[in-house]
Design a protein around this motif. Structure first.
Motif, PDB file in Angstrom:
ATOM      1  N   ARG A  67       0.817  -1.120  -0.028  1.00 39.08           N
ATOM      2  CA  ARG A  67      -0.023  -0.091  -0.045  1.00 39.08           C
ATOM      3  C   ARG A  67       0.810   1.244   0.140  1.00 39.08           C
ATOM      4  NH1 ARG A  67      -5.477   0.872   1.314  1.00 39.08           N
ATOM      5  NH2 ARG A  67      -6.104   2.897   1.994  1.00 39.08           N
ATOM      6  N   THR A  68       1.855   1.377   0.607  1.00 41.14           N
ATOM      7  CA  THR A  68       2.970   2.353   0.625  1.00 41.14           C
ATOM      8  C   THR A  68       3.657   2.647  -0.555  1.00 41.14           C
ATOM      9  OG1 THR A  68       3.663   1.847   3.099  1.00 41.14           O
ATOM     10  CG2 THR A  68       5.205   3.420   1.710  1.00 41.14           C
ATOM     11  N   PHE A  69       3.999   1.580  -1.260  1.00 37.33           N
ATOM     12  CA  PHE A  69       4.520   1.802  -2.647  1.00 37.33           C
ATOM     13  C   PHE A  69       3.453   2.306  -3.716  1.00 37.33           C
ATOM     14  CE2 PHE A  69       7.722  -1.785  -1.397  1.00 37.33           C
ATOM     15  CZ  PHE A  69       8.592  -1.163  -0.980  1.00 37.33           C
ATOM     16  N   ARG A  70       2.221   2.125  -3.524  1.00 36.69           N
ATOM     17  CA  ARG A  70       1.152   2.589  -4.186  1.00 36.69           C
ATOM     18  C   ARG A  70       0.745   4.075  -3.733  1.00 36.69           C
ATOM     19  NH1 ARG A  70      -2.608  -2.707  -4.668  1.00 36.69           N
ATOM     20  NH2 ARG A  70      -1.295  -4.097  -5.951  1.00 36.69           N
ATOM     21  N   LYS A  71       1.421   4.449  -2.735  1.00 40.01           N
ATOM     22  CA  LYS A  71       1.102   5.555  -2.004  1.00 40.01           C
ATOM     23  C   LYS A  71      -0.447   5.854  -1.630  1.00 40.01           C
ATOM     24  CE  LYS A  71       4.960   7.941  -4.387  1.00 40.01           C
ATOM     25  NZ  LYS A  71       5.490   9.103  -5.298  1.00 40.01           N
ATOM     26  N   GLU A  72      -1.066   4.920  -1.085  1.00 39.12           N
ATOM     27  CA  GLU A  72      -2.260   4.726  -0.639  1.00 39.12           C
ATOM     28  C   GLU A  72      -2.394   4.920   0.667  1.00 39.12           C
ATOM     29  OE1 GLU A  72      -4.160   1.176  -2.020  1.00 39.12           O
ATOM     30  OE2 GLU A  72      -3.523   1.426  -4.038  1.00 39.12           O
ATOM     31  N   SER A  73      -2.347   6.313   1.198  1.00 38.71           N
ATOM     32  CA  SER A  73      -2.595   6.594   2.767  1.00 38.71           C
ATOM     33  C   SER A  73      -3.373   7.631   2.910  1.00 38.71           C
ATOM     34  CB  SER A  73      -1.321   6.725   3.370  1.00 38.71           C
ATOM     35  OG  SER A  73      -0.673   7.766   2.947  1.00 38.71           O
ATOM     36  N   SER A  74      -4.385   7.758   3.901  1.00 38.01           N
ATOM     37  CA  SER A  74      -5.279   8.760   3.991  1.00 38.01           C
ATOM     38  C   SER A  74      -5.978   8.951   5.112  1.00 38.01           C
ATOM     39  CB  SER A  74      -6.514   8.827   2.791  1.00 38.01           C
ATOM     40  OG  SER A  74      -7.243   7.541   3.235  1.00 38.01           O
ATOM     41  N   GLY A  75      -6.528   9.717   5.744  1.00 40.61           N
ATOM     42  CA  GLY A  75      -7.085  10.102   7.185  1.00 40.61           C
ATOM     43  C   GLY A  75      -6.306  11.005   7.902  1.00 40.61           C
ATOM     44  N   GLU A  76      -6.896  10.937   9.115  1.00 42.11           N
ATOM     45  CA  GLU A  76      -6.313  11.917  10.019  1.00 42.11           C
ATOM     46  C   GLU A  76      -4.909  11.436  10.718  1.00 42.11           C
ATOM     47  OE1 GLU A  76      -7.650  14.595  11.204  1.00 42.11           O
ATOM     48  OE2 GLU A  76      -9.638  14.770  10.665  1.00 42.11           O
ATOM     49  N   GLY A  77      -3.992  12.461  10.866  1.00 41.79           N
ATOM     50  CA  GLY A  77      -2.661  11.949  11.482  1.00 41.79           C
ATOM     51  C   GLY A  77      -1.696  13.047  11.363  1.00 41.79           C
ATOM     52  N   ASP A  78      -0.518  12.649  11.822  1.00 50.25           N
ATOM     53  CA  ASP A  78       0.487  13.648  11.430  1.00 50.25           C
ATOM     54  C   ASP A  78       1.771  13.225  10.529  1.00 50.25           C
ATOM     55  OD1 ASP A  78      -0.380  15.378  13.577  1.00 50.25           O
ATOM     56  OD2 ASP A  78       0.216  13.833  15.095  1.00 50.25           O
ATOM     57  N   ILE A  79       2.036  11.689  10.515  1.00 46.45           N
ATOM     58  CA  ILE A  79       2.955  11.516   9.762  1.00 46.45           C
ATOM     59  C   ILE A  79       2.330  10.250   9.160  1.00 46.45           C
ATOM     60  CG2 ILE A  79       4.829  11.989  11.420  1.00 46.45           C
ATOM     61  CD1 ILE A  79       4.931   9.485  12.525  1.00 46.45           C
ATOM     62  N   SER A  80       2.893   9.601   7.968  1.00 48.54           N
ATOM     63  CA  SER A  80       2.562   8.627   7.062  1.00 48.54           C
ATOM     64  C   SER A  80       2.825   7.393   8.014  1.00 48.54           C
ATOM     65  CB  SER A  80       3.334   8.207   5.868  1.00 48.54           C
ATOM     66  OG  SER A  80       4.628   7.802   6.285  1.00 48.54           O
ATOM     67  N   PRO A  81       1.789   6.119   7.548  1.00 45.38           N
ATOM     68  CA  PRO A  81       1.861   4.940   8.430  1.00 45.38           C
ATOM     69  C   PRO A  81       3.476   4.342   8.300  1.00 45.38           C
ATOM     70  CG  PRO A  81       0.098   4.903   7.049  1.00 45.38           C
ATOM     71  CD  PRO A  81       0.745   6.093   6.652  1.00 45.38           C
ATOM     72  N   PHE A  82       4.152   4.451   7.306  1.00 45.46           N
ATOM     73  CA  PHE A  82       5.501   3.903   7.155  1.00 45.46           C
ATOM     74  C   PHE A  82       6.270   4.627   7.926  1.00 45.46           C
ATOM     75  CE2 PHE A  82       9.521   3.786   4.828  1.00 45.46           C
ATOM     76  CZ  PHE A  82       9.605   2.431   5.244  1.00 45.46           C
ATOM     77  N   GLN A  83       6.231   6.009   8.161  1.00 52.23           N
ATOM     78  CA  GLN A  83       6.765   6.735   8.986  1.00 52.23           C
ATOM     79  C   GLN A  83       6.639   6.460  10.594  1.00 52.23           C
ATOM     80  OE1 GLN A  83       5.776  10.822   7.735  1.00 52.23           O
ATOM     81  NE2 GLN A  83       8.036  11.106   6.990  1.00 52.23           N
ATOM     82  N   ALA A  84       5.391   6.352  10.673  1.00 51.83           N
ATOM     83  CA  ALA A  84       5.155   5.746  12.297  1.00 51.83           C
ATOM     84  C   ALA A  84       5.781   4.285  12.604  1.00 51.83           C
ATOM     85  CB  ALA A  84       3.506   5.611  12.237  1.00 51.83           C
ATOM     86  N   LEU A  85       5.733   3.404  11.558  1.00 51.55           N
ATOM     87  CA  LEU A  85       6.384   2.335  11.827  1.00 51.55           C
ATOM     88  C   LEU A  85       7.788   2.501  11.966  1.00 51.55           C
ATOM     89  CD1 LEU A  85       6.549  -1.031  11.469  1.00 51.55           C
ATOM     90  CD2 LEU A  85       7.214  -0.497   8.874  1.00 51.55           C
ATOM     91  N   ASN A  86       8.472   3.283  11.176  1.00 47.67           N
ATOM     92  CA  ASN A  86       9.986   3.538  11.613  1.00 47.67           C
ATOM     93  C   ASN A  86      10.077   4.087  12.979  1.00 47.67           C
ATOM     94  OD1 ASN A  86      12.079   3.052   9.120  1.00 47.67           O
ATOM     95  ND2 ASN A  86      10.033   3.786   8.332  1.00 47.67           N
ATOM     96  N   VAL A  87       9.233   5.101  13.387  1.00 52.82           N
ATOM     97  CA  VAL A  87       9.553   5.669  14.594  1.00 52.82           C
ATOM     98  C   VAL A  87       9.444   4.226  15.650  1.00 52.82           C
ATOM     99  CG1 VAL A  87       8.607   7.089  16.593  1.00 52.82           C
ATOM    100  CG2 VAL A  87       8.667   7.790  14.134  1.00 52.82           C
ATOM    101  N   ALA A  88       8.277   3.625  15.699  1.00 51.21           N
ATOM    102  CA  ALA A  88       8.199   2.540  16.456  1.00 51.21           C
ATOM    103  C   ALA A  88       9.320   1.673  16.339  1.00 51.21           C
ATOM    104  CB  ALA A  88       6.701   1.804  16.144  1.00 51.21           C
ATOM    105  N   LEU A  89       9.667   1.271  14.968  1.00 49.95           N
ATOM    106  CA  LEU A  89      10.868   0.291  15.052  1.00 49.95           C
ATOM    107  C   LEU A  89      12.205   0.880  15.513  1.00 49.95           C
ATOM    108  CD1 LEU A  89      10.562  -1.292  11.563  1.00 49.95           C
ATOM    109  CD2 LEU A  89      10.646  -2.595  13.723  1.00 49.95           C
ATOM    110  N   GLY A  90      12.434   2.202  15.561  1.00 45.32           N
ATOM    111  CA  GLY A  90      13.366   2.937  16.183  1.00 45.32           C
ATOM    112  C   GLY A  90      13.472   2.578  17.582  1.00 45.32           C
TER     113      GLY A  90
END
Length: 465
Positions: free
Chosen positions: A53-76
């Motif tokens: 879904r990220t490669f297709r750039k399919e992200s929408s909705g409320e929030g501050d950062i992209s789902p992939f960015q949120a994953l990277n923060v959490a993985l960090g």
């Protein structure tokens, strides 16, 4: 001082003893069964909802950062020293069989993290002038009602304090130790780290996300390339190593070489505890990061939570384990990061092998530091209100402890941080049991494309209410 360290060690052993391990795994199994094994049943859907879904750039909705960015923060916050030194400790204490139980903790943890992230998104709110706020303190106070606000307060208090230890000083100390392989004095590391951490954390979650998007993938790719080279080098031994791991998980391992031997209970305890410590499923930290993601449904982001545990435990931890066992380093008598370095040095030599592991430890410790600053400040903002003022005050207070952590020996800090980290899990696990039926309903709505009925509007709810 020695008596204090012994006392802390005793409390730490109790907090992270068998009851905690049983609680985390038991509740994870309960959630797994309740969701009809969603981590297995929807494994391919997880991939479609995350990277594809990220490669297709399919992200929408409320929030501050992209789902992939949120994953990277959490993985960090999760991919760190535990993947390098923690796995080695599990093998050194529990034998190769500990890895089987680490895999079990990872599979179960995928289900636990799914529920955590779904609840974090469902009950999140916009802090006035600040980021989206979610996590256990929010889904406890909003989902369980005002009578349970003390439990939310307890989680936030433990989280705000634990961050200074496990997320700050311990990580700064790991960076300083890692850079000593490159002959860089600890005081220079401390000052440099203070500056680089300050430049990132002062910008809040968006700047943290941008840095995490660079550091986390670079570390993961670099580390996995090194591990893959060793696995390919020893690929003929893979079947026998996998057989050994499964066999030792259910049969005592006798002493061999520098390995002192291990019972089945040691394999179970160290495998599950180190796996849980690495992926943090059940502790309630990662939902704070995931709650900032731009998403239109709690379940959609919950798949990213599952992916986080899969990458951390099933991929990264397994890579470390295979390197250590395939090269025979596990029976050398070494433990911790030294054991992992021993494994990598078998192919790359001591100089390059130690440098590779040390550099990866530096990156992961730095990621963890900036991620946990956000976790801690969010907990502090919940406790004290006045979000923006509290957040900036917390960020400035964070920086001196970075320098302290780089310079001092931290035996006592390690123990206290572990205790507070374990105590964070208690309120979170209670909330997961109570609110589990809601997540099941959210899964049903998502699978049947039904609208989500939000208990709390995103924009209208100020402060910590």
């Amino acid at each position: 001082m020695e008596k204090l360290i012994e006392l802390i060690h005793g409390i730490n052993t109790f907090v992270w003893g068998l009851p905690m391990v049983v609680a985390i795994v038991g509740i994870g199994l309960f959630l797994t069964v309740l969701s009809r094994f969603i981590q297995i049943r929807k494994f391919m859907r997880m991939w479609r909802e995350t990277f594809i879904r990220t490669f297709r750039k399919e992200s929408s909705g409320e929030g501050d950062i992209s789902p992939f960015q949120a994953l990277n923060v959490a993985l960090g916050g999760t991919v760190g020293v535990g993947n390098i030194a923690g796995v080695a400790t599990a093998i050194a204490a529990g034998g190769p069989g500990a890895i089987f139980w680490m895999w079990i903790s990872g599979i179960v943890g995928m289900g636990t993290k799914f529920f955590e992230v779904a609840l974090g998104i469902h009950y999140r709110t916009r802090e006035p002038g600040g980021p989206m706020v979610g996590g256990p303190m929010m889904y406890i106070s909003r989902g369980m009602g005002s009578r349970w606000r003390w439990l939310a307060f307890a989680f936030a208090l433990f989280g705000a304090l634990a961050a200074f230890g496990i997320g700050n000083m311990v990580q700064a100390n790991s960076v300083a130790e890692g850079l000593q392989y490159f002959n860089i004095p600890s005081w220079i590391t401390g000052i440099g780290l203070l500056i680089f951490v300050g430049l990132v954390t002062i910008g809040g979650i968006k700047r943290i996300a941008h840095v995490a998007m660079f550091c986390v993938p670079v570390m993961c790719v670099l580390y996995m390339l090194g591990a893959a080279a060793i696995i390919i080098w020893k690929i003929n031994y893979i079947p026998s190593v996998l057989t050994m791991i499964i066999h030792d998980a259910f049969h005592p391992r006798a002493a061999i070489g520098g390995f002192a031997g291990a019972t089945i209970m040691q394999a179970i305890r160290y495998g599950i505890s180190r796996g849980t410590f690495s992926n943090e499923a059940g502790l309630g930290s990662a939902p704070i990061a995931h709650a900032t993601a731009k998403t239109d449904h709690p379940v959609r982001q919950a798949f990213w939570g599952m992916m986080e545990v899969f990458v951390d435990t099933v991929i990264m931890c397994s890579a470390t384990a295979l390197v250590i066992i395939l090269t025979g380093a596990w029976s050398s008598g070494e433990t911790g990061a030294s054991l992992t370095i021993h494994g990598f040095s078998s192919l790359f030599g001591l100089k390059f092998g130690s440098a590779l592991v040390a550099f990866c430890m530096v990156l992961t410790a730095y990621d963890t530091n900036i991620a946990w600053c956000f976790y801690g400040e969010t907990c502090a903002a919940y406790l004290l209100g006045h979000g923006r003022i509290v957040r900036y005050a917390y960020r400035f207070l964070w920086l001196p402890f970075v320098l302290i952590g780089a310079l001092l020996k931290l035996d006592a800090v390690w123990g206290i941080a572990d205790i507070l980290n374990g105590l964070m899990a208690v309120p979170n696990l209670i909330a997961l049991i109570v609110l589990a039926p809601l997540v099941v309903k959210l899964i049903h709505n998502f699978e049947n494309s039904l609208p989500v009925s939000r208990t709390f509007p995103l924009q209208k709810t100020p402060g910590r209410d």
